[in-house]
Scaffold this motif. Structure first.
Motif, short mmCIF file in Angstrom:
data_model
loop_
_atom_site.label_atom_id
_atom_site.label_comp_id
_atom_site.label_asym_id
_atom_site.label_seq_id
_atom_site.Cartn_x
_atom_site.Cartn_y
_atom_site.Cartn_z
N UNK A 1 -9.68 1.08 1.34
CA UNK A 1 -9.95 0.46 0.05
C UNK A 1 -8.96 1.04 -0.96
N UNK A 2 -8.12 0.19 -1.53
CA UNK A 2 -7.05 0.64 -2.43
C UNK A 2 -7.45 0.38 -3.87
N UNK A 3 -7.44 1.43 -4.67
CA UNK A 3 -7.79 1.32 -6.08
C UNK A 3 -6.68 0.69 -6.91
N UNK A 4 -7.07 -0.06 -7.92
CA UNK A 4 -6.23 -0.43 -9.06
C UNK A 4 -4.84 -0.96 -8.68
N UNK A 5 -4.84 -1.93 -7.75
CA UNK A 5 -3.60 -2.61 -7.35
C UNK A 5 -2.55 -1.63 -6.81
N UNK A 6 -2.97 -0.44 -6.41
CA UNK A 6 -2.01 0.55 -5.92
C UNK A 6 -1.23 1.24 -7.02
N UNK A 7 -1.52 0.94 -8.27
CA UNK A 7 -0.84 1.53 -9.43
C UNK A 7 0.67 1.60 -9.21
N UNK A 8 1.31 0.45 -9.06
CA UNK A 8 2.73 0.42 -8.71
C UNK A 8 3.63 0.86 -9.87
N UNK A 9 4.85 1.17 -9.50
CA UNK A 9 5.90 1.49 -10.47
C UNK A 9 6.52 0.17 -10.92
N UNK A 10 6.24 -0.24 -12.14
CA UNK A 10 6.73 -1.54 -12.61
C UNK A 10 8.24 -1.61 -12.61
N UNK A 11 8.89 -0.50 -12.86
CA UNK A 11 10.35 -0.51 -12.92
C UNK A 11 10.97 -0.88 -11.58
N UNK A 12 10.29 -0.58 -10.48
CA UNK A 12 10.81 -0.87 -9.15
C UNK A 12 10.38 -2.23 -8.63
N UNK A 13 9.46 -2.87 -9.32
CA UNK A 13 9.07 -4.22 -8.97
C UNK A 13 8.24 -4.30 -7.70
N UNK A 14 8.00 -5.52 -7.26
CA UNK A 14 7.14 -5.74 -6.09
C UNK A 14 7.80 -5.27 -4.79
N UNK A 15 9.10 -4.98 -4.82
CA UNK A 15 9.79 -4.50 -3.63
C UNK A 15 9.92 -2.97 -3.60
N UNK A 16 9.32 -2.29 -4.57
CA UNK A 16 9.33 -0.84 -4.57
C UNK A 16 8.63 -0.29 -3.34
N UNK A 17 9.01 0.92 -2.91
CA UNK A 17 8.51 1.48 -1.66
C UNK A 17 6.99 1.51 -1.58
N UNK A 18 6.36 2.03 -2.64
CA UNK A 18 4.92 2.17 -2.62
C UNK A 18 4.20 0.83 -2.55
N UNK A 19 4.64 -0.14 -3.34
CA UNK A 19 3.98 -1.44 -3.35
C UNK A 19 4.27 -2.20 -2.07
N UNK A 20 5.46 -2.05 -1.53
CA UNK A 20 5.78 -2.69 -0.25
C UNK A 20 4.88 -2.14 0.86
N UNK A 21 4.60 -0.83 0.81
CA UNK A 21 3.71 -0.23 1.80
C UNK A 21 2.30 -0.79 1.65
N UNK A 22 1.88 -1.02 0.41
CA UNK A 22 0.56 -1.61 0.19
C UNK A 22 0.50 -3.02 0.75
N UNK A 23 1.50 -3.85 0.48
CA UNK A 23 1.50 -5.21 1.01
C UNK A 23 1.47 -5.22 2.54
N UNK A 24 2.16 -4.25 3.14
CA UNK A 24 2.19 -4.18 4.60
C UNK A 24 0.82 -3.86 5.19
N UNK A 25 -0.02 -3.16 4.43
CA UNK A 25 -1.36 -2.83 4.92
C UNK A 25 -2.21 -4.07 5.15
N UNK A 26 -1.85 -5.17 4.52
CA UNK A 26 -2.61 -6.40 4.71
C UNK A 26 -2.62 -6.83 6.16
N UNK A 27 -1.55 -6.50 6.89
CA UNK A 27 -1.47 -6.90 8.29
C UNK A 27 -2.51 -6.23 9.16
N UNK A 28 -3.05 -5.10 8.71
CA UNK A 28 -4.04 -4.37 9.51
C UNK A 28 -5.39 -5.06 9.54
N UNK A 29 -5.66 -5.93 8.56
CA UNK A 29 -6.96 -6.57 8.40
C UNK A 29 -8.09 -5.55 8.18
#
Length: 284
Positions: free
Chosen positions: A167-195
Motif C-alpha cells: 500500500x503506497x501512501x500519497x501517490x508515492x510523493x514524487x519529485x515533480x522536477x523529475x516528472x513521471x519518468x523519475x526513478x522513484x515514480x517509475x518504480x511505483x508505476x512498475x509495481x502495478x504489474x505485481x497486482x
C-alpha cells in the motif's frame, strides 16, 4: 484561482477514507521519545472525526498510526477501532522486531497492516525489517509505504520479495522536477504489474509546489490511474493534516477527486468497492 465546479453527488455516494489519523493527547498521552508532538488544529479525537465523516457521508475510514505523537504506541487508534462499530480499521506502527504473535493480536483488533515511513526515518532505519515484511506477508497483511523522491527505486525488490500486499501512501510523493519518468515514480508505476500493490490518491500538498487544486500533480495522478486502474487505487483525505504547510479542508479535497476522476463508475470503485475488497470493511 478560478472556482472549482462542485459536484454534490459525491457527498451522498458511499465512501471510504483510506488515510487519516486520530490524535487525542488528552485521552492518550503522547510517547516521551517522539520527535514531533501535534497540537491545536493538528489533533482530532475519534469522536470528532466520526462527526466529520458523517458530515460528508463517509461510511468507513482506514486509520493510520501516526509516528508523530504516538510512535509505536497504537492504543489511541485501537481504542477508536474498538468503539467504531466496524467503521474503522487501521494500519499500525510497529517495531522492526515485532513478533508474529504481536502482529496476530493487532490483526484480531482490526489492524490490516504496518506502516513503514521511509520519508521520515530514512532507508537505514528499516535495514533489519526484512523478517517483519515476511511475517506481514505470511499473515496476509499490508506493508504500507511512505516514500519521497527516488526512495522507492531501491526498495521495490525488497517489497516484492516479501510477498505482502503493498500500500503506497500519497501517490508515492514524487519529485515533480523529475516528472513521471523519475526513478522513484517509475518504480511505483512498475509495481502495478505485481497486482499486489495499491496506491492512495492523496497527500498532494506534501509534494505539490502549488496551492489547491495542485495542478502540477495532475500528470502523476493520471499516470497512476492508467497504470493501476481503479481496482488498485483508493482515496484518502490525510485528516487532520499534520504539519500542513497551507490550509486544507475535507470538502475541497473530496471535490478534487471528482476533477481528477470524472468517470462516476471509476470513482465508485476508488471510493468504495476497491477499499471494501482490500480492507474487509463490513466483513463479519
Amino acid at each position: 484561482m478560478s472556482p472549482m465546479t462542485v459536484d454534490a453527488s459525491i457527498y451522498s455516494a458511499p465512501k471510504v477514507d483510506c488515510h487519516c489519523h486520530v490524535l487525542n493527547p488528552e485521552g492518550f498521552a503522547y510517547a516521551t521519545d517522539v520527535a514531533y508532538r501535534p497540537a491545536g488544529q493538528e489533533t482530532g479525537s475519534a469522536d470528532y472525526f466520526l462527526q466529520v465523516l458523517d458530515a460528508y457521508g463517509v461510511k468507513h475510514a482506514l486509520l493510520v498510526g501516526p509516528n508523530s505523537g504516538y510512535g509505536t504506541d497504537n492504543r489511541c487508534m485501537l481504542s477508536a477501532i474498538a468503539r467504531s462499530n466496524g467503521r474503522f480499521k487501521g494500519i499500525a506502527v510497529v517495531p522492526n522486531d515485532a513478533p508474529r504473535s504481536y502482529l496476530q493480536e493487532l490483526k484480531a483488533q482490526g489492524i490490516v497492516g504496518a506502516a513503514f515511513n521511509f520519508s521520515l526515518h530514512g532507508l537505514d532505519h528499516y535495514r533489519t525489517a526484512a523478517p517483519l515484511l515476511a511475517r506481514l506477508g505470511e499473515l496476509g497483511m499490508f506493508v504500507q509505504i511512505q516514500v519521497e523522491g527516488s526512495q522507492l527505486s531501491s526498495l521495490s525488490p525488497l517489497l516484492l520479495d516479501a510477498g505482502a500486499k503493498i500500500l503506497i501512501d500519497h501517490c508515492g510523493r514524487p519529485d515533480l522536477a523529475r516528472g513521471v519518468k523519475g526513478d522513484g515514480f517509475a518504480a511505483l508505476l512498475a509495481l502495478a504489474n505485481s497486482q499486489r500493490a495499491t496506491v492512495k490518491l492523496s497527500g498532494f500538498a506534501k509534494f505539490s509546489a502549488q496551492d489547491f487544486p495542485f495542478a502540477d500533480t495532475a500528470a502523476f495522478t493520471g499516470a497512476l490511474l492508467q497504470a493501476f486502474g481503479p481496482e488498485h487505487c483508493v482515496w484518502a483525505s490525510d485528516w487532520p493534516f499534520l504539519k500542513a504547510s497551507r490550509r486544507l479542508d475535507y470538502g475541497p479535497l473530496m471535490q478534487l477527486l471528482v476533477q481528477s476522476v470524472p468517470d462516476a463508475e471509476d470513482r465508485h470503485k476508488i471510493l468504495w468497492s476497491t477499499p471494501l475488497r482490500l480492507f474487509g470493511f463490513g466483513a463479519a
